[in-house]
Write a protein that holds these residues in place. Structure first.
Motif, mmCIF file in Angstrom:
data_model
loop_
_atom_site.group_PDB
_atom_site.id
_atom_site.type_symbol
_atom_site.label_atom_id
_atom_site.label_comp_id
_atom_site.label_asym_id
_atom_site.label_seq_id
_atom_site.Cartn_x
_atom_site.Cartn_y
_atom_site.Cartn_z
ATOM 1 N N UNK A 1 -13.425 -1.508 28.196
ATOM 2 C CA UNK A 1 -12.604 -2.015 27.250
ATOM 3 C C UNK A 1 -12.672 -1.205 26.031
ATOM 4 N N UNK A 2 -11.671 -1.386 25.388
ATOM 5 C CA UNK A 2 -11.488 -0.524 24.084
ATOM 6 C C UNK A 2 -10.657 -1.461 23.077
ATOM 7 N N UNK A 3 -10.908 -1.442 21.948
ATOM 8 C CA UNK A 3 -10.528 -2.142 20.894
ATOM 9 C C UNK A 3 -9.811 -1.023 19.697
ATOM 10 N N UNK A 4 -8.931 -1.248 19.202
ATOM 11 C CA UNK A 4 -8.282 -0.273 18.108
ATOM 12 C C UNK A 4 -8.489 -1.128 16.971
ATOM 13 N N UNK A 5 -8.790 -0.110 15.939
ATOM 14 C CA UNK A 5 -8.984 -0.668 14.577
ATOM 15 C C UNK A 5 -8.066 0.335 13.722
ATOM 16 N N UNK A 6 -7.159 -0.396 13.060
ATOM 17 C CA UNK A 6 -6.584 0.423 11.967
ATOM 18 C C UNK A 6 -6.461 0.086 10.738
ATOM 19 N N UNK B 1 -5.058 12.631 12.908
ATOM 20 C CA UNK B 1 -6.257 12.494 12.807
ATOM 21 C C UNK B 1 -6.815 11.461 11.370
ATOM 22 N N UNK B 2 -6.069 10.334 11.775
ATOM 23 C CA UNK B 2 -6.221 9.133 10.739
ATOM 24 C C UNK B 2 -7.749 8.682 10.785
ATOM 25 N N UNK B 3 -8.353 8.981 9.800
ATOM 26 C CA UNK B 3 -9.843 8.293 9.742
ATOM 27 C C UNK B 3 -9.854 6.758 9.664
ATOM 28 N N UNK B 4 -8.732 6.173 9.578
ATOM 29 C CA UNK B 4 -8.638 4.645 9.296
ATOM 30 C C UNK B 4 -8.331 4.295 10.802
ATOM 31 N N UNK B 5 -7.989 5.255 11.727
ATOM 32 C CA UNK B 5 -7.712 4.641 13.194
ATOM 33 C C UNK B 5 -9.128 5.073 14.007
ATOM 34 N N UNK B 6 -9.559 3.792 14.261
ATOM 35 C CA UNK B 6 -10.764 3.830 15.179
ATOM 36 C C UNK B 6 -10.676 3.110 16.398
ATOM 37 N N UNK B 7 -11.412 3.666 17.474
ATOM 38 C CA UNK B 7 -11.394 3.263 18.720
ATOM 39 C C UNK B 7 -12.760 2.790 19.098
ATOM 40 N N UNK B 8 -13.025 1.605 19.275
ATOM 41 C CA UNK B 8 -14.417 0.912 19.725
ATOM 42 C C UNK B 8 -14.401 0.649 21.089
ATOM 43 N N UNK B 9 -15.365 1.277 22.096
ATOM 44 C CA UNK B 9 -15.370 1.385 23.322
ATOM 45 C C UNK B 9 -16.437 0.238 23.697
ATOM 46 N N UNK B 10 -16.380 -0.418 24.957
ATOM 47 C CA UNK B 10 -17.652 -0.938 25.255
ATOM 48 C C UNK B 10 -18.830 -0.587 25.593
ATOM 49 N N UNK B 11 -18.861 0.769 25.668
ATOM 50 C CA UNK B 11 -20.294 1.435 25.816
ATOM 51 C C UNK B 11 -21.114 1.713 24.496
ATOM 52 N N UNK B 12 -20.188 1.341 23.227
ATOM 53 C CA UNK B 12 -20.884 1.667 21.997
ATOM 54 C C UNK B 12 -20.147 2.644 21.190
ATOM 55 N N UNK B 13 -19.485 3.598 22.316
ATOM 56 C CA UNK B 13 -18.579 4.621 21.252
ATOM 57 C C UNK B 13 -17.739 3.992 20.430
ATOM 58 N N UNK B 14 -17.627 4.802 19.233
ATOM 59 C CA UNK B 14 -16.890 4.371 18.003
ATOM 60 C C UNK B 14 -16.226 5.560 17.422
ATOM 61 N N UNK B 15 -14.943 5.946 18.363
ATOM 62 C CA UNK B 15 -14.340 7.102 17.862
ATOM 63 C C UNK B 15 -13.373 7.166 16.735
ATOM 64 N N UNK B 16 -13.297 8.097 16.105
ATOM 65 C CA UNK B 16 -12.202 8.456 14.969
ATOM 66 C C UNK B 16 -11.014 9.289 15.813
ATOM 67 N N UNK B 17 -9.837 9.264 15.408
ATOM 68 C CA UNK B 17 -8.776 9.879 16.171
ATOM 69 C C UNK B 17 -8.688 11.077 15.653
#
Length: 155
Positions: free
Chosen positions: A2-7, A83-99
């Protein structure tokens, strides 16, 4: 996974990853754009994904499009860099990625749209159909940059 997007969300988790990625606006001869409905968030999106060691970003764009949609493409241009630092993807495995993505323009060469392990549906859409589709705003921005001929600065 799963992935959750934060903007631009102050409650977004702290970023722990920055990965080069490519996405593609694939446009056929009728002017339709290829989109996939993602399994991880249920939204419509452009094909794309992370670059592997030993490949170029255009090669990544071609590979990801083929894997995710069944369509083989030729990269013919660049829509923009995102490369918006305000757009973040959080994955179920704990990775939180900046676009960090380069969005390419592609044309289909062969293949038929087919869902993959990352999508529930793959379809061609006319430009005017895109506005009503559920998608995250950063994907919509890329599509609007292509549709309306925006020449974006680095985003």
């Amino acid at each position: 996974m799963g992935r959750r997007d934060y903007e631009n969300d102050p409650d977004a988790p702290a970023v722990n990853s920055l990965v080069p990625a490519a996405s593609v606006v694939v446009v056929d001869d009728a002017g339709r754009v290829l989109l996939q409905r993602r399994i991880d968030n249920g939204m419509w999106a452009l094909p794309g994904g992370v670059m592997h060691i030993g490949e170029s970003l255009p090669d990544c764009a071609v590979r990801e499009t083929r894997e995710e949609t069944g369509i083989n493409i030729d990269v013919i241009g660049i829509v923009g860099t995102y490369s918006d630092p305000g757009h973040v993807f959080a994955y179920d495995d704990g990775e939180v990625r900046q676009e960090f993505s380069v969005c390419f323009l592609g044309r289909p060469m062969s293949g038929k749209p087919a869902a993959s392990e990352e999508s529930t549906d793959v379809r061609w859409f006319r430009s005017e159909e895109i506005d009503s589709l559920p998608m995250i705003s950063n994907i919509r921005t890329r599509l609007d940059d292509w549709r309306f001929g925006h020449m974006p600065a680095v985003r």
